[in-house]
Write a protein that holds these residues in place. Structure first.
Motif, PDB file in Angstrom:
ATOM      1  N   SER A  23     -23.074   0.721   4.417  1.00 23.28           N
ATOM      2  CA  SER A  23     -24.650   1.427   4.157  1.00 23.28           C
ATOM      3  C   SER A  23     -25.449   0.354   3.160  1.00 23.28           C
ATOM      4  N   ILE A  24     -24.589  -0.045   1.887  1.00 17.87           N
ATOM      5  CA  ILE A  24     -24.858  -0.900   0.475  1.00 17.87           C
ATOM      6  C   ILE A  24     -25.147  -2.227   1.553  1.00 17.87           C
ATOM      7  N   PHE A  25     -24.087  -2.722   1.884  1.00 16.26           N
ATOM      8  CA  PHE A  25     -24.572  -3.785   3.003  1.00 16.26           C
ATOM      9  C   PHE A  25     -25.615  -4.201   4.245  1.00 16.26           C
ATOM     10  N   MET A  26     -25.123  -2.982   4.334  1.00 16.13           N
ATOM     11  CA  MET A  26     -27.134  -2.941   5.315  1.00 16.13           C
ATOM     12  C   MET A  26     -28.559  -2.585   4.974  1.00 16.13           C
ATOM     13  N   MET A  27     -28.272  -1.531   3.507  1.00 16.94           N
ATOM     14  CA  MET A  27     -29.420  -1.970   2.754  1.00 16.94           C
ATOM     15  C   MET A  27     -29.985  -3.064   1.973  1.00 16.94           C
ATOM     16  N   VAL A  28     -28.561  -4.670   0.950  1.00 18.91           N
ATOM     17  CA  VAL A  28     -29.375  -5.240   0.850  1.00 18.91           C
ATOM     18  C   VAL A  28     -29.668  -5.945   2.102  1.00 18.91           C
ATOM     19  N   VAL A  29     -28.717  -6.102   3.017  1.00 20.63           N
ATOM     20  CA  VAL A  29     -29.057  -7.404   4.221  1.00 20.63           C
ATOM     21  C   VAL A  29     -30.601  -7.069   4.477  1.00 20.63           C
ATOM     22  N   GLY A  30     -31.216  -6.337   4.961  1.00 19.72           N
ATOM     23  CA  GLY A  30     -32.458  -4.985   5.388  1.00 19.72           C
ATOM     24  C   GLY A  30     -33.420  -4.924   4.505  1.00 19.72           C
ATOM     25  N   LEU A  31     -33.419  -5.445   3.252  1.00 25.14           N
ATOM     26  CA  LEU A  31     -34.555  -5.766   2.224  1.00 25.14           C
ATOM     27  C   LEU A  31     -34.682  -7.221   2.143  1.00 25.14           C
ATOM     28  N   MET A  32     -33.668  -8.317   1.787  1.00 23.84           N
ATOM     29  CA  MET A  32     -33.448  -9.306   2.493  1.00 23.84           C
ATOM     30  C   MET A  32     -34.399 -10.319   3.104  1.00 23.84           C
ATOM     31  N   LEU A  33     -33.907  -9.127   4.281  1.00 19.60           N
ATOM     32  CA  LEU A  33     -35.059  -9.973   5.603  1.00 19.60           C
ATOM     33  C   LEU A  33     -35.980  -9.514   5.427  1.00 19.60           C
ATOM     34  N   GLU A  34     -36.475  -8.211   5.134  1.00 12.87           N
ATOM     35  CA  GLU A  34     -38.287  -7.831   5.020  1.00 12.87           C
ATOM     36  C   GLU A  34     -38.269  -9.618   3.861  1.00 12.87           C
ATOM     37  N   PHE A  35     -37.965  -9.240   2.806  1.00 12.34           N
ATOM     38  CA  PHE A  35     -38.052 -10.022   1.677  1.00 12.34           C
ATOM     39  C   PHE A  35     -38.439 -11.978   2.772  1.00 12.34           C
ATOM     40  N   GLN A  36     -38.171 -11.916   3.261  1.00  8.93           N
ATOM     41  CA  GLN A  36     -37.436 -13.303   4.695  1.00  8.93           C
ATOM     42  C   GLN A  36     -38.928 -13.229   5.251  1.00  8.93           C
ATOM     43  N   LYS A  37     -38.797 -12.202   6.001  1.00  6.41           N
ATOM     44  CA  LYS A  37     -39.703 -12.317   6.985  1.00  6.41           C
ATOM     45  C   LYS A  37     -41.123 -12.686   6.226  1.00  6.41           C
ATOM     46  N   VAL A 270     -23.587  22.843   0.393  1.00  2.95           N
ATOM     47  CA  VAL A 270     -22.165  23.224   1.210  1.00  2.95           C
ATOM     48  C   VAL A 270     -22.966  21.834   2.532  1.00  2.95           C
ATOM     49  N   SER A 271     -23.845  22.520   3.098  1.00  2.00           N
ATOM     50  CA  SER A 271     -23.641  21.445   4.630  1.00  2.00           C
ATOM     51  C   SER A 271     -24.720  20.071   4.145  1.00  2.00           C
ATOM     52  N   VAL A 272     -26.136  20.199   2.699  1.00  2.00           N
ATOM     53  CA  VAL A 272     -26.799  19.041   2.731  1.00  2.00           C
ATOM     54  C   VAL A 272     -25.716  17.727   1.519  1.00  2.00           C
ATOM     55  N   PRO A 273     -24.792  18.421   0.629  1.00  2.00           N
ATOM     56  CA  PRO A 273     -24.148  17.359   0.560  1.00  2.00           C
ATOM     57  C   PRO A 273     -23.171  16.743   1.274  1.00  2.00           C
ATOM     58  N   ILE A 274     -22.447  17.639   2.362  1.00  2.00           N
ATOM     59  CA  ILE A 274     -21.356  16.991   3.757  1.00  2.00           C
ATOM     60  C   ILE A 274     -22.509  15.601   3.981  1.00  2.00           C
ATOM     61  N   MET A 275     -23.611  15.937   4.232  1.00  2.00           N
ATOM     62  CA  MET A 275     -24.384  14.670   4.861  1.00  2.00           C
ATOM     63  C   MET A 275     -24.508  13.518   3.801  1.00  2.00           C
ATOM     64  N   ASN A 276     -24.050  13.882   3.230  1.00  2.67           N
ATOM     65  CA  ASN A 276     -24.702  12.018   2.048  1.00  2.67           C
ATOM     66  C   ASN A 276     -24.145  10.901   3.009  1.00  2.67           C
ATOM     67  N   ASN A 277     -23.095  10.799   3.742  1.00  5.25           N
ATOM     68  CA  ASN A 277     -22.628   9.561   5.179  1.00  5.25           C
ATOM     69  C   ASN A 277     -23.726   9.430   5.587  1.00  5.25           C
ATOM     70  N   GLU A 278     -24.385  10.331   6.535  1.00  8.79           N
ATOM     71  CA  GLU A 278     -25.129  10.521   6.910  1.00  8.79           C
ATOM     72  C   GLU A 278     -26.577   9.963   6.978  1.00  8.79           C
ATOM     73  N   ILE A 279     -27.212  10.104   5.773  1.00 12.09           N
ATOM     74  CA  ILE A 279     -28.065   9.899   4.978  1.00 12.09           C
ATOM     75  C   ILE A 279     -28.209   8.399   4.611  1.00 12.09           C
ATOM     76  N   MET A 280     -27.106   7.988   3.835  1.00  8.27           N
ATOM     77  CA  MET A 280     -26.582   6.734   3.797  1.00  8.27           C
ATOM     78  C   MET A 280     -27.144   5.419   5.115  1.00  8.27           C
ATOM     79  N   LEU A 281     -25.985   5.757   6.013  1.00  9.94           N
ATOM     80  CA  LEU A 281     -25.898   5.496   7.293  1.00  9.94           C
ATOM     81  C   LEU A 281     -27.195   5.267   7.921  1.00  9.94           C
TER      82      LEU A 281
END
Length: 416
Positions: A23-37, A270-281
Motif C-alpha cells: 500500500s505504501i509502495f503504491m501510494m508513493v508511486v502514485g504521488l510521484m506519477l502525479e507530480f511527474q505528469k 471492531v468492524s472498522v479497524p478490521i478494514m485497515n488493510n482494505e482502506i490502505m489498499l
C-alpha cells in the motif's frame, strides 16, 4: 482529500505485513506519477476523490449485517451446514450457496462467519479452499453491494440494472462448474465424518433461511429500483441504504434501539479497524490507477489493445486477462490495474459494447482475486485452510478458474 489521507495514515500505522508494504509502495508511486505528469496536488485530489465513494461503500456496508445477526439468520445457516455434514456434495453446495447469498452483504466477513460454523467439523483443507473461493468469488462478478461491480460500472458509466442479469448468470455458471468439479473430486477423496452428529434442521431454521433469501432479494431489488428512478450512482445508493436499514429495523422492532446499540459499538470498535488493510489498499491503488492514466505506458498499452481488438476479439480478451493476472500476481491490487484500464479504454474505440468490457473486467477481477497469493480473498482462505496462497489458487481451484475464464470469454465474445 485531507481526511482520506489521514484515514490512510491511521490505517497504515495500525497494520503490518505485506498489505502495509504494498500500500505504501503504491501510494508513493502514485504521488510521484502525479507530480511527474505535472498534475500535482490537483491530480492527487482527483485520484483520491475518485476512490472516495468506494471507501464509503467498504466502510458502511458492514452495517447491513446488523439485522442478520439480531434476527438469528446466522444460526439458521449454521444448522443447515451441520445438517449436511454426512453428505459432502450437498455440504459443498450448501457452503457455496450460503456464500453466494451472504457475500454481497458481508463481503469477506461472510467467509469468517461460515468458517466459524465449520471450524469444529475440521474439514479437509482442500474442501475449505475450494468451497470458500468458489462461493465468495461469485459476488465479485454480480453484486452491486460489492466494490468490484460498483467501481467498474461507476467508471464505465453503466447502470447496474443493465448489467446485473448478465453478472448473475455468469456467477451461477461459476457455481455450477465449481460444484460439478467437486462432485468429480469427491469420488476420489471421500469425506467421512460419521463421528460428528448431524444437526436437525428445524422448521424455524427453514423459515429463517427463506427470510434470509428474501432479505437479500429485496435489498438488491430496492437498490435497482432506486437507481432506475433517481439515476443516482449505485455506490451512493448502497451507502444510504447501509445507514438507513439498521435504523429502520430499530424503529420497527421491540427494544430495537437497545439491541442495536451494542452492534453499533461493535461496528465502531471492531468492524472498522478490521478494514485497515482494505482502506490502505483501496486508497493507494485508486490513486495509482488514476496516476497511471494518460502516462506514456498507459497510452501505449491502450493503443496496443485497440490494435489487438481490431484483429481479434478473443486475443483482446485474453490479453486483458493476462495483463490483470500478471500485475495482481506480483502484489499490485486489482483496483489499480482495473481502474486504469476502465478509465483508459473506450468501448467505442475498441469496437465492443460497454456491457462486454464490464463483464471482462469483472471476470478478470474475480479470477485474479482467487489466484493472486496477495489478494485479500486468497490470503484469508490460505490462513483458514492452512494451505499456501499458490496451493489455494492454482492447485485447489486452477481448473475451475480456467473453465470459468473460457466460459466468460465465450460470453464476452457473444455480447461484444
Amino acid at each position: 482529500m485531507f481526511l482520506v489521507l489521514l484515514a490512510f495514515i491511521a490505517s497504515a500505522t495500525s497494520s503490518s505485513g505485506f498489505p502495509r508494504i504494498i500500500s505504501i509502495f503504491m501510494m508513493v508511486v502514485g504521488l510521484m506519477l502525479e507530480f511527474q505528469k505535472g498534475s500535482g496536488l490537483e491530480g492527487i485530489s482527483q485520484g483520491i476523490l475518485l476512490i472516495l465513494p468506494l471507501l464509503c461503500l467498504v466502510t458502511l456496508s458492514p452495517l447491513l449485517s446488523v439485522p442478520l445477526k439480531l434476527e438469528g439468520y446466522f444460526e439458521a445457516v449454521n444448522a443447515l451446514l451441520r445438517n449436511l455434514i454426512h453428505y459432502p456434495r450437498k455440504l459443498f453446495a450448501g457452503i457455496t450457496t450460503s456464500l453466494f447469498i451472504l457475500s454481497p452483504i458481508l463481503s469477506l466477513g461472510s467467509v469468517r462467519v461460515i468458517n466459524e460454523f465449520l471450524s469444529a467439523l475440521k474439514l479437509p483443507s482442500a474442501i475449505t479452499a475450494k468451497s470458500y473461493l468458489v462461493g465468495f468469488s461469485t459476488a465479485i462478478m454480480w453484486s452491486p453491494y460489492f466494490g468490484s461491480v460498483s467501481l467498474v460500472l461507476y467508471y464505465l458509466g453503466m447502470p447496474v440494472g443493465q448489467y446485473i442479469l448478465y453478472g448473475i448468470g455468469l456467477s451461477l455458471l461459476s457455481l455450477i462448474v465449481g460444484n460439478f468439479l467437486f462432485f468429480i473430486w469427491e469420488r476420489k477423496h471421500p469425506l467421512l465424518k460419521k463421528e460428528i452428529p448431524e444437526a436437525v434442521l428445524e422448521t424455524q431454521h427453514r423459515s429463517q433461511l427463506i427470510k434470509l433469501t428474501m432479505f437479500v432479494s429485496i435489498l438488491i431489488s430496492s437498490s435497482l429500483i432506486i437507481e432506475h428512478l433517481t439515476k443516482w450512482s449505485m455506490i451512493v445508493i448502497v451507502c444510504v441504504i447501509s445507514i438507513i436499514q439498521p435504523l429502520v429495523w430499530a424503529i420497527i422492532k421491540n427494544n430495537g434501539w437497545k439491541r442495536l446499540y451494542p452492534q453499533w459499538i461493535t461496528f465502531k470498535d471492531v468492524s472498522v479497524p478490521i478494514m485497515n488493510n482494505e482502506i490502505m489498499l483501496f486508497t493507494s491503488a485508486g490513486l495509482l490507477g488514476h496516476a497511471i492514466q494518460d502516462t506514456s505506458i498507459a497510452n501505449n498499452l491502450s493503443y496496443l489493445l485497440i490494435n489487438i481488438a481490431e484483429k481479434s476479439i478473443f486475443l483482446f480478451a485474453f490479453s486483458v486477462m493476462t495483463i490483470i493476472l500478471v500485475v495482481t500476481f506480483i502484489g499490485i491490487h486489482q483496483i489499480a490495474v482495473i481502474t486504469a484500464l476502465a478509465m483508459q479504454l473506450s468501448p467505442t474505440e475498441l469496437g465492443i459494447s460497454t456491457l462486454s468490457l464490464a463483464m471482462l473486467l469483472l471476470l478478470s477481477w474475480a479470477v485474479s482475486s482467487a489466484l493472486s497469493p496477495f489478494s485479500g480473498l486468497n490470503l484469508m482462505v490460505s490462513r483458514l485452510s492452512g494451505l499456501s496462497g499458490v496451493q489455494v489458487g492454482l492447485r485447489a481451484n486452477g481448473l475451475h478458474l480456467l473453465i470459468l475464464s473460457i466460459i466468460g470469454i465465450g460470453i464476452f465474445m457473444l455480447v461484444a
